[in-house]
Design an enzyme around this catalytic site. Sequence first.
Site, PDB file in Angstrom:
ATOM      1  N   ARG A 225       0.858  -1.176   0.000  1.00  0.00           N
ATOM      2  CA  ARG A 225       0.000   0.000   0.000  1.00  0.00           C
ATOM      3  C   ARG A 225       0.897   1.229   0.000  1.00  0.00           C
ATOM      4  NH1 ARG A 225      -3.349  -2.721  -1.621  1.00  0.00           N
ATOM      5  NH2 ARG A 225      -5.463  -3.123  -0.870  1.00  0.00           N
TER       6      ARG A 225
ATOM      7  N   GLU B 262      -3.408   7.848  -5.398  1.00  0.00           N
ATOM      8  CA  GLU B 262      -3.614   7.211  -6.700  1.00  0.00           C
ATOM      9  C   GLU B 262      -4.862   7.837  -7.311  1.00  0.00           C
ATOM     10  OE1 GLU B 262      -3.860   3.034  -5.697  1.00  0.00           O
ATOM     11  OE2 GLU B 262      -1.792   2.971  -5.020  1.00  0.00           O
TER      12      GLU B 262
ATOM     13  N   HIS C  35      -1.054   0.366  -9.602  1.00  0.00           N
ATOM     14  CA  HIS C  35      -1.757  -0.573  -8.719  1.00  0.00           C
ATOM     15  C   HIS C  35      -2.257  -1.759  -9.557  1.00  0.00           C
ATOM     16  CE1 HIS C  35      -3.871  -0.825  -4.582  1.00  0.00           C
ATOM     17  NE2 HIS C  35      -3.719  -2.032  -5.091  1.00  0.00           N
TER      18      HIS C  35
END
Length: 323
Positions: free
Chosen positions: A240, A269, A288
């Site tokens: 993360r 993000e 991601h």
Amino acid sequence: MRARRVVITDQSFPGLAHEERAAARAGAELVVRSDVTAEAEVAELTAGADVVMLAYAEITDRVLAGLAEGATVIRYGIGYETIDVEAAARHGVRVCNVPDYGADTVADHTVMLALAVLRRVADYHARITASESGWVSATDLGPIAAVSDVTYGLVGTGQIGRKVAARVRAFGAEVIAYDPYADAEAVAAEGITLTDFDTLLECADIVSVHAPLTPETRHLIDARAMAAMKDSAILVNTARGALVDTRAAAEAVSAGRLGGLGLDVLESEPLEEGHPLRTAPRTLLTPHAAFYSERSLTNLQRFAAEEMERALRGESLRCQLRR
Ligand code: NAI
């Protein structure tokens, strides 16, 4: 009987066949949105819902209070830091994740990032395509260590960390790890040597982050931690974004105090405009995407849809989270 309602708050899947079939079999209405993540909107959308399925939506006390009695919240994926699990317990809402849909794919992606940064793949490519000569001498971008000479340092030795260890050990790297809650037997079985945090930072040529995001791990890799790493060390994060202080990481690699960065997850993000990571050298970013392969995507949606059906039938869940 009241018609039951399943709400998907946010997702970007190419299709939802598993979810549609599961809802139809259980006789429930399926409401699908792609981008509802902020608390107020989520609360409005999910009011009275029996099942909520989410990627990144904020499932707060207020949202949980508005769900139907005995509701279930299903997180598409592993990390569940946007769900207030304690509040869910208070409201009698069951929460589950899908922990086992694609750990192999995440591990593959992690090792790909680590080796691509180590072997300077993007820089070679850029030099060949952008230089007038159309070439670059191999050693111009050195020094490059042999993978078998690398000490690979894991932060977190859960399912993904251990799969990464198995892969890099096959390349001949030594693997050390920091994990205060490690399963010592499972770790030993993968040939991983546990160390304290400072030793890991000092000894690792690659620091690879695989811990959950919690208040304890937020900015675990901060400026101080990076200063303790070797100047040549590569930092890889597929866990993360907020585990790493990304501004400090960009500064460190730009100043030559870190050897490179391979980041699949970011603190914000999408990456903000003007963020120093956009221009940091020896840095590879992916969006991601470590979880994504056709196989992992199918597993993720199928396993989540099966949980939805179990929830609607009042059966016990396969992966219920307990606090
Ligand atoms: P896991 O729960 O199996 O393992 C997590 C490990 O971290 C455990 O061994 C735990 O003891 C350890 N840990 C907890 N607190 C720690 C601390 N303070 N310092 C060091 N270690 C600590 O989780 P899993 O499935 O291996 O996932 C790892 C990470 O990968 C999670 O952050 C998850 O959200 C992320 N992830 C990212 C994906 C992506 O697409 N980039 C996809 C799937 C997971």
